[in-house]
Design a protein around this motif. Structure first.
Motif, PDB file in Angstrom:
ATOM      1  N   VAL A  42       0.841  -1.200   0.000  1.00  0.00           N
ATOM      2  CA  VAL A  42       0.000   0.000   0.000  1.00  0.00           C
ATOM      3  C   VAL A  42       0.876   1.250   0.000  1.00  0.00           C
ATOM      4  O   VAL A  42       0.589   2.228  -0.697  1.00  0.00           O
ATOM      5  N   PHE A  43       1.956   1.209   0.764  1.00  0.00           N
ATOM      6  CA  PHE A  43       2.845   2.365   0.846  1.00  0.00           C
ATOM      7  C   PHE A  43       3.417   2.709  -0.527  1.00  0.00           C
ATOM      8  O   PHE A  43       3.278   3.828  -1.027  1.00  0.00           O
ATOM      9  N   PHE A  44       4.039   1.715  -1.156  1.00  0.00           N
ATOM     10  CA  PHE A  44       4.626   1.980  -2.479  1.00  0.00           C
ATOM     11  C   PHE A  44       3.547   2.176  -3.527  1.00  0.00           C
ATOM     12  O   PHE A  44       3.732   2.876  -4.520  1.00  0.00           O
ATOM     13  N   GLY A  49       0.845   5.147  -7.394  1.00  0.00           N
ATOM     14  CA  GLY A  49      -0.475   5.549  -7.851  1.00  0.00           C
ATOM     15  C   GLY A  49      -0.609   7.049  -7.919  1.00  0.00           C
ATOM     16  O   GLY A  49      -1.183   7.605  -8.861  1.00  0.00           O
ATOM     17  N   TYR A  50      -0.064   7.712  -6.939  1.00  0.00           N
ATOM     18  CA  TYR A  50      -0.117   9.168  -6.914  1.00  0.00           C
ATOM     19  C   TYR A  50       0.645   9.749  -8.097  1.00  0.00           C
ATOM     20  O   TYR A  50       0.167  10.663  -8.785  1.00  0.00           O
ATOM     21  N   SER A  69      -2.212  -2.961  -6.951  1.00  0.00           N
ATOM     22  CA  SER A  69      -2.269  -1.918  -5.941  1.00  0.00           C
ATOM     23  C   SER A  69      -2.132  -0.537  -6.585  1.00  0.00           C
ATOM     24  O   SER A  69      -2.932   0.371  -6.340  1.00  0.00           O
ATOM     25  N   ILE A  70      -1.137  -0.398  -7.439  1.00  0.00           N
ATOM     26  CA  ILE A  70      -0.915   0.890  -8.095  1.00  0.00           C
ATOM     27  C   ILE A  70      -2.094   1.240  -8.991  1.00  0.00           C
ATOM     28  O   ILE A  70      -2.570   2.377  -9.014  1.00  0.00           O
ATOM     29  N   ALA A  87      -9.679  -0.692   0.511  1.00  0.00           N
ATOM     30  CA  ALA A  87      -9.960  -1.762  -0.449  1.00  0.00           C
ATOM     31  C   ALA A  87      -8.671  -2.390  -0.939  1.00  0.00           C
ATOM     32  O   ALA A  87      -8.531  -3.610  -1.021  1.00  0.00           O
ATOM     33  N   THR A  88      -7.706  -1.549  -1.275  1.00  0.00           N
ATOM     34  CA  THR A  88      -6.417  -2.053  -1.744  1.00  0.00           C
ATOM     35  C   THR A  88      -5.752  -2.893  -0.668  1.00  0.00           C
ATOM     36  O   THR A  88      -5.168  -3.938  -0.942  1.00  0.00           O
TER      37      THR A  88
END
Lengths: 296, 280, 411
Positions: B89-91, B96-97, B157-158, B201-202
């Motif tokens: 989630v962190f990466f 994603g950002y 995730s991304i 959700a991710t």
């Protein structure tokens, strides 16, 4: 420019670079190794004779290997059945659960249980359900008079094919249901109201309002399911190991056997490359056709 | 309201009836698992099979926990899954950002690349991957497994997070930055809260993926003390003795954390997926 | 004393102790949960060994049986395999041929172990003159029967004489009535393990002496294949569900549930059978014969990884574990040590186990270079005949062709 300005200017790049770095290390390098291996005769049983370069021999062998085509054919059917089953069931459930009726929330939680069960556990449970003597399915079928004696569900080729599909659809459909449910929630309610006032029946409301809104999510679901099913290994491996008689042998299990029963890693690699190429073409074609442009 | 009261009741009836039937059929396997887990061995293997246990007890759960030494494996899996979730989630947020906010060269290519990595059958990875891990001294270590899982969880995730971030109008961030916030602060103060559903959700997805995984856990972990729960469970079906009732009990124990995790994140999820997947 | 000197001395002292305290670490993988708890005999033996050899640190790890072969291969290729691996006897040849196991010829001859271990077992672990594993546990298969069912059907049996195929068929037919069937078999890959003795009992062979030719589709083989398959297709003395009997547990449970009255398996069944139902009356009679007697010789062996850096220490443990004094270890797990003197050791008082012992001399060698693959292919052949009604001759000829192709690729 200064350090911080440089950083800011290329921030995007810096943010994705850890991901790219790890992926190169963990995915790309093994893939490259595998790719290179496919051009050599890398067979553990003949290592003492060396690992000669054989160019495209492994590839031409795969292309003329009936077992490879059999597994490919099975994989296509396996994927189609899964996509069809998961989308239909997921859609059905999503439609029901998205209705504005009190108390549907409960079902939302319950429906997700199959997805929560780890695939290995699910496979084991289905094996138990389908046990040739003590299984629940046999019990019910005999009690209902459908069959006279317990039947070897996973031992009969056709029956095994059907059941592994059922087992996997059972396990995976909640994801589609979730995706569709989310999509359905974005549909403005007034559209339905207006349509009903205009005299549109249930069916035509469905076709002209619901489906267009679902289109994007259906594409997403189909793409994801196709990719995941194509490669799925766990369920079939635990339930039937590709048997009986190769009835449930998909590319993933067949390649695994080439590697660990025939010990021919070069050949296994070439089959994997062919498999991925085929899948990639399939996906590109599908997305191009459906979206009209490349996926964004 | 939409329709008359009679219509509403009829609709509610149809919906509930269908759902009850469907849910029951769908949950039958799990119900059967549960019933089996309550039976002593003799009842499990009686022929013809009995449906309901005559002497139900939770003994099998205790036996499974003890005989299969599920305690250790349970916490191993929990640790690895939680760490994977956190890292992914962190990466994922970072990636994603970046993809949501910046015009990046080769963005389409990058996304395709991410998708493609999931297209390969796991077996082609196995040996070379193993060799790479060995060179990094990461065989038989949780870290190695966490890295593997993260790498496989990152693409999705991304992709998901990018979708969620894109739905948040950048004007909000602009406004904050004009007021003097750094990008990071803008991210934590504005984007994070708004996309909490998507992140939840991710997180659930990553957790489930890690918790369920079998092939790599089976290959990379050698020591008994580090073994993962799914591997231990499948391993207990050996050629010689299968205690189905204990196995089912063990299976349900294995499923529990996922359900707990999900219920915990429940309120975020459906909201989350609403944002993410529709717009793709 | 200056700081520098103190540091230097401390380092030297530390190094000294590290060296002196440095033990040789030997790692071992076992399956079947043999080292699951402290009280188990294997763990006791481990402690004893370490007491006698204080410079060796022996570490035993329990591994799941399923997928163990692949796991070992993967580990070996990556250079992280354990020094000693507990393997099924039939794996030794394949693992040895792909270079993951160390030939133990020198160790075995020098220690005189070759005279103490059952010859058939050593033969099963040998390929191209190299003995790739030291047999530890041997089992032979016999015909396990439901005594009560036999009594009810009024069938008398002998514990000494093996039934011929015709006699066997008659007995099976008499036992097939109602919900009960006379005989049960494993299907799929397990089918060949059950069938091979029938092949040999009819005078056939699986592979040629040098292992390069497939011989199981000889006329004798075809006969044996047809007979075995017809038990299911024609005489119907095997329940339809047997097609999906995958594990020994499936067979055993079917037996315990009264679904089948006989099945062929090894001495490893006695303990689980008794545990599951102590009141179930069973007996063990010889494996059916035809022109000669035959049964499956299985068991497990101990191999040394070819890449091990502590081969001598590893061998020391293997030697120790398979010694006469350590026979109790195998017996404690309800298994039988692969030693020629095991039958007279006094550990055995169970008449049923004795029955299996009597079968040992008739054990056949299953091992082949593509053993795992052959089992799959033969399993498919059986399925083809039993489910799709294919002609047995066609099925077995095709199977022979496929295995021969695989062999030709690697010979």
């Amino acid at each position: 420019m200064s350090m911080s300005r440089f950083f800011n200017k290329h921030m995007g790049f810096f943010l994705v670079s850890p991901t790219i770095a790890i992926m190169i290390l963990v995915i790309v390098i093994p893939l490259v190794i595998g790719f290179v291996m496919s051009f050599f005769n890398y067979n553990l049983l003949t290592l003492h004779r060396g690992t000669p370069f054989i160019g495209l021999s492994n590839y031409s062998r795969a292309v003329s290997d009936s077992a490879f085509w059999m597994a490919s054919w099975n994989t296509i059917w396996w994927t189609l059945a899964n996509v069809g089953g998961q989308v239909l069931l997921g859609l059905g459930i999503a439609l029901l659960v998205s209705q504005r009726v009190k108390g549907v929330g409960v079902y939302k939680a319950l429906i997700l249980i199959p997805w929560a069960v780890p695939s290995a556990v699910a496979a084991l449970s289905w094996m138990w359900l389908l046990h040739p003597e003590f299984g629940f399915v046999n019990d019910i079928a005999v009690r209902l008079g459908l069959i006279a004696e317990p039947f070897p569900w996973l031992g009969n080729p056709l029956s095994a094919q059907i059941w592994v599909v059922i087992a996997r659809v059972w396990k995976e459909f909640p994801l589609s249901a979730l995706i569709f449910h989310a999509a359905l929630q974005t549909i403005p309610y007034d559209l339905y109201e207006a349509a009903e006032v205009d005299g549109a029946g249930v069916w035509s409301r469905f076709w002209s309002i619901t489906i267009p809104y679902l289109r994007a999510s259906i594409v997403v679901a189909v793409t994801l399911i196709t990719i995941w099913t194509f490669n799925s290994f766990n369920m079939i491996w635990v339930m039937t190991r590709g048997g009986p008689r190769g009835a449930t042998e998909i590319l993933a299990t067949s390649i695994y056997k080439t590697a660990f029963q025939r010990y021919n890693f070069g050949y296994a690699s070439s089959q994997s490359i062919l498999m991925v190429a085929f899948l990639a073409v399939l996906i590109f074609f599908y997305l191009h056709k459906v979206e009209g442009k490349k996926i964004d | 309201m939409f329709s008359s009261r009679k219509k509403r009741i009829r609709r509610a009836l149809i919906v509930h009836t269908s759902l009850i039937i469907l849910t029951f059929v769908i949950l039958l396997p799990v119900i059967w698992m549960f019933l089996t887990s309550l039976k002593p061995t003799a009842e499990t293997l009686s022929f013809p099979p009995k449906l309901l246990p005559e002497n139900p007890s939770f003994q099998n759960y205790l036996s499974a926990w003890r005989n299969m030494r599920l305690g250790t494996y349970f916490f191993n899996s929990l640790y690895v899954s939680l760490m994977t979730t956190f890292v992914a989630v962190f990466f994922g947020c970072m990636g994603g950002y970046a993809l949501a906010r910046f015009r990046m060269k080769g963005e389409k290519l990058y996304l395709m690349f991410i998708l493609m990595t999931r297209m390969f059958p796991a077996v082609i990875f196995l040996i070379p991957f193993f060799i790479v891990m060995r060179n990094l001294q990461l065989i038989d270590s949780f870290t190695g497994l966490i890295i593997s899982y993260t790498v496989f969880a990152l693409p999705f995730s991304i992709w998901l997070l990018r979708g969620f971030f894109r739905n948040i109008p950048s004007e909000l961030e602009e406004a904050a930055r004009i007021d003097g916030c750094t990008r990071l602060k803008a991210f934590t103060k504005i984007i994070l809260p708004l996309s909490a559903p998507g992140i939840a959700a991710t997180a659930v997805f990553c957790f489930i993926m890690a918790w369920n995984e079998f092939m790599f856990a089976n290959s990379l972990i050698m020591s008994d003390s580090k073994r993962m729960l799914t591997v231990a469970l499948v391993a207990s079906i050996d050629d010689f003795v299968v205690r189905w009732n204990e196995l089912m009990a063990g299976g349900l124990i294995t499923t529990l954390p996922v359900i707990v995790f999900y219920v915990f994140m429940q309120k975020y999820i459906t909201g989350g997926l609403t944002e993410g997947s529709v717009k793709g | 004393m200056s700081v520098k000197k103190m540091v230097l001395i401390s380092i030297m002292v530390l190094a000294f102790f590290t060296f002196v305290g440095a033990k040789t670490v030997v790692t071992m993988w076992v399956y079947d949960e043999m080292a699951a708890s402290e009280e188990m005999e294997l763990v006791q033996a481990q402690k004893e060994f370490m007491r006698l050899n204080p410079d060796i640190d022996l570490r035993i790890e329990n591994m799941p049986h399923r997928g163990l072969m692949e796991k070992f291969i993967t580990a070996s290729l990556a250079g992280v395999a354990p020094d000693i691996i507990h393997i099924a006897t039939t794996w030794a040849v394949e693992l040895g041929a792909i270079g993951t196991l160390l030939p133990l010829n020198n160790y075995i001859y020098q220690s005189g172990k070759d005279k103490e271990v059952i010859p058939g077992a050593i033969e099963s672990s040998t390929f191209d003159g190299n003995i790739y594993a030291l047999p530890w546990i041997s089992d032979a298969t016999g015909l396990i029967i439901n005594k009560t069912a036999f009594e009810k059907a009024g069938i008398t049996y002998s514990r000494e004489e093996a039934l011929t195929w015709d006699e066997f068929l008659e007995v099976a037919k008499k036992l097939t009535h109602g919900n009960q069937y006379g005989f049960g078999i494993r299907s799929g890959r397990g089918a060949s393990y059950g069938w091979y003795p029938w092949l040999v009992a009819n005078g056939g062979r699986i592979f040629s002496e040098d292992g390069s030719q497939v011989l199981f589709n000889s006329p004798e083989g075809k006969e044996a294949f047809r007979f075995y398959a017809e038990l299911f297709t024609k005489h119907k003395v095997i329940p339809p569900g047997a097609i999906a009997y995958d594990t020994w547990g499936d067979l055993r449970n079917s037996f315990l549930g009264g679904r089948i009255a006989m099945y062929i398996a090894g001495d490893w069944e006695i303990l689980p059978l008794r545990e599951a139902n102590p009141d179930f009356e069973i007996d063990v009679i010889p494996h059916p014969m035809q022109v000669r007697r035959a049964c499956s010789l299985g068991g497990s062996s101990l191999g040394v990884w070819s890449g091990s850096k502590v081969q001598d220490a590893a061998w020391a443990w293997l030697d120790f574990l398979t010694d006469a004094e350590r026979m109790g270890v195998a017996f404690s797990y309800g298994r039988f040590p692969a030693r020629v003197d095991a039958a007279d050791s006094g550990y055995i008082d169970d008449p049923l186990i004795m029955q299996f012992l009597k079968e040992l001399p008739f054990g056949i060698n299953h091992a082949g270079l593509v053993g795992d693959y052959s089992r799959t292919v033969l399993g498919d052949a059986f399925t083809a005949v039993m489910i799709d009604g294919e002609d047995p001759v066609i099925a077995i000829d095709r199977a022979a062709r496929m295995v021969q192709e695989a062999l030709d690729e690697v010979y």
